[in-house]
Scaffold this motif. Structure first.
Motif: not given
Length: 88
Positions: A69-71, A77-78, A83-84
């Motif tokens: 889902p887009r949400d 992505v945000s 993250a590493s």
């Protein structure tokens, strides 16, 4: 050095170009080596064709799309900057 049906000649400055052009039977080119520019263009074209072929196959078989889902995608992505790499 003799090739299959042509002669491989050493050209100053092109010692690393080992591809023969015109080595087929009946060829009039005499077996000259391909220029570095020609080799680069062949490699670039081959890479593009392989990539585009993989994209076409992935789209045709349904592996290109996701059911995410887009949400949830936007949430992932945000947080991606936080993250590493697991090994670091």
């Amino acid at each position: 050095m003799h090739g299959v049906h042509g002669v491989c000649r050493r050209v100053p400055g092109r010692e690393h170009s080992a591809i023969l052009v015109g080595t087929e039977k009946g060829s009039n080119t005499g077996g000259e080596m391909a220029s570095p520019r020609t080799l680069t263009l062949c490699r670039c074209s081959s890479s593009r064709l392989i990539f585009l072929g993989l994209v076409v196959v992935a789209k045709a078989t349904g592996h290109w799309q996701t059911n995410l889902p887009r949400d949830m995608y936007m949430d992932l992505v945000s947080h991606s900057r936080e993250a590493s790499h697991p090994g670091m």
